[in-house]
Write a protein that holds these residues in place. Sequence first.
Motif, PDB file in Angstrom:
ATOM      1  N   GLU A 271      40.151  39.869  26.131  1.00  0.00           N
ATOM      2  CA  GLU A 271      39.186  38.796  26.392  1.00  0.00           C
ATOM      3  C   GLU A 271      39.683  37.785  27.431  1.00  0.00           C
ATOM      4  O   GLU A 271      38.914  37.403  28.335  1.00  0.00           O
ATOM      5  CB  GLU A 271      38.828  38.049  25.089  1.00  0.00           C
ATOM      6  CG  GLU A 271      38.124  38.906  24.057  1.00  0.00           C
ATOM      7  CD  GLU A 271      39.099  39.626  23.146  1.00  0.00           C
ATOM      8  OE1 GLU A 271      40.309  39.630  23.453  1.00  0.00           O
ATOM      9  OE2 GLU A 271      38.655  40.190  22.128  1.00  0.00           O
ATOM     10  N   PRO A 272      40.942  37.340  27.363  1.00  0.00           N
ATOM     11  CA  PRO A 272      41.381  36.321  28.337  1.00  0.00           C
ATOM     12  C   PRO A 272      41.481  36.837  29.770  1.00  0.00           C
ATOM     13  O   PRO A 272      41.545  36.038  30.709  1.00  0.00           O
ATOM     14  CB  PRO A 272      42.770  35.919  27.814  1.00  0.00           C
ATOM     15  CG  PRO A 272      42.819  36.370  26.390  1.00  0.00           C
ATOM     16  CD  PRO A 272      41.984  37.607  26.357  1.00  0.00           C
ATOM     17  N   ILE A 273      41.518  38.171  29.963  1.00  0.00           N
ATOM     18  CA  ILE A 273      41.751  38.707  31.304  1.00  0.00           C
ATOM     19  C   ILE A 273      40.607  39.588  31.792  1.00  0.00           C
ATOM     20  O   ILE A 273      40.757  40.321  32.769  1.00  0.00           O
ATOM     21  CB  ILE A 273      43.077  39.508  31.360  1.00  0.00           C
ATOM     22  CG1 ILE A 273      43.078  40.628  30.311  1.00  0.00           C
ATOM     23  CG2 ILE A 273      44.279  38.597  31.180  1.00  0.00           C
ATOM     24  CD1 ILE A 273      44.261  41.580  30.439  1.00  0.00           C
ATOM     25  N   GLU A 274      39.459  39.502  31.147  1.00  0.00           N
ATOM     26  CA  GLU A 274      38.345  40.389  31.505  1.00  0.00           C
ATOM     27  C   GLU A 274      37.900  40.238  32.949  1.00  0.00           C
ATOM     28  O   GLU A 274      37.412  41.192  33.552  1.00  0.00           O
ATOM     29  CB  GLU A 274      37.163  40.158  30.557  1.00  0.00           C
ATOM     30  CG  GLU A 274      37.369  40.803  29.188  1.00  0.00           C
ATOM     31  CD  GLU A 274      36.187  40.586  28.268  1.00  0.00           C
ATOM     32  OE1 GLU A 274      35.307  39.768  28.622  1.00  0.00           O
ATOM     33  OE2 GLU A 274      36.137  41.228  27.204  1.00  0.00           O
ATOM     34  N   GLN A 275      38.066  39.051  33.519  1.00  0.00           N
ATOM     35  CA  GLN A 275      37.652  38.816  34.906  1.00  0.00           C
ATOM     36  C   GLN A 275      38.790  39.023  35.896  1.00  0.00           C
ATOM     37  O   GLN A 275      38.595  38.848  37.106  1.00  0.00           O
ATOM     38  CB  GLN A 275      37.090  37.392  35.052  1.00  0.00           C
ATOM     39  CG  GLN A 275      35.940  37.066  34.115  1.00  0.00           C
ATOM     40  CD  GLN A 275      34.818  38.088  34.207  1.00  0.00           C
ATOM     41  OE1 GLN A 275      34.383  38.453  35.301  1.00  0.00           O
ATOM     42  NE2 GLN A 275      34.328  38.556  33.059  1.00  0.00           N
ATOM     43  N   ASP A 276      39.956  39.391  35.402  1.00  0.00           N
ATOM     44  CA  ASP A 276      41.111  39.586  36.279  1.00  0.00           C
ATOM     45  C   ASP A 276      40.998  40.924  37.006  1.00  0.00           C
ATOM     46  O   ASP A 276      40.779  41.967  36.385  1.00  0.00           O
ATOM     47  CB  ASP A 276      42.399  39.535  35.447  1.00  0.00           C
ATOM     48  CG  ASP A 276      43.636  39.676  36.306  1.00  0.00           C
ATOM     49  OD1 ASP A 276      44.085  38.666  36.868  1.00  0.00           O
ATOM     50  OD2 ASP A 276      44.147  40.813  36.416  1.00  0.00           O
TER      51      ASP A 276
END
Length: 295
Positions: free
Chosen positions: A106-111
């Motif tokens: 979840e914290p890196i889904e846009q990475d």
Amino acid sequence: MTPYYPSRRTFLMTTLGLAAARTLQATPYQSLTAGQVIDRIKTNVGIPWREQTVDRLIAGTPELPVKGITSTMMATLDVLQRSAARGLNMVITHEPTYYSHQDRTEPIEQDSLYQLKRDFIQQHGMAVFHFHDHWHGRRPDGIATGMIRELGWEKNADPQNPRLFTFPETSLARFAQGMATKLNIKTMRVIGNPQMPVKRALASWGNVSLMPGIPYLAQADVLIVGETHEWELVEYVQDAIASGQKKALIIMGHLVSEQAGMKYCTEWLKTFIPEVPIEFMPAAEPYWRPDQPAK
């Protein structure tokens, strides 16, 4: 010539045989699946499977047909690429794939790097299984078994404490160099007097916090760890030395401190998965020294 008329029995048997052949041709070959591999691991690891665990399928589906298996310390992008190139589409990794112990995305889904790695796994039809808690929980510990074997310390281990080892007396510098040579470690760090005599060592593979680091250090001349917080255990060992105690700390690096445990895992997997090739794929040590640049 008298014409041949098959008997009713012969006709029936021939008809059934042709039908069976057509059925076999129409039925696709049922290959080993990722779910079946995981089920066999659960059956053979020798301890009950925990409800709360990080050990799970991180990528892919249980139905995915397995062509070959990689056993590795860490499913880095490099390891995934090398596995795909060799036709090994299931990766069993000891450490996380997505940069946190729980493999939370979840914290890196846009990475963009996360997306690249995720897409590579999907595009190459791969499955990734995180195998940490139960490999450590196995008796004896799978990681420790592999590391002790790689170092050749089987005869030095304390029967009552598998973390503790006794050796003929040698200097700290010689002891550390021996470890670095056997494990091909490029960036080992050592705290303590290089000439300090070493007879007893305690090894805790992987990450070690201040506790139980302090009681571990009390049991031996040198404590061996994969990694630790520098403002905690490192500072404690420095203060112990400044107070007059003859103590030392060897920091191997997390990856190299457990890598041989997954090499051993490869051999273990082969004892109950005969259908597909299984290969150990070492993850590259991430660090290099300025006086010995990485190639």
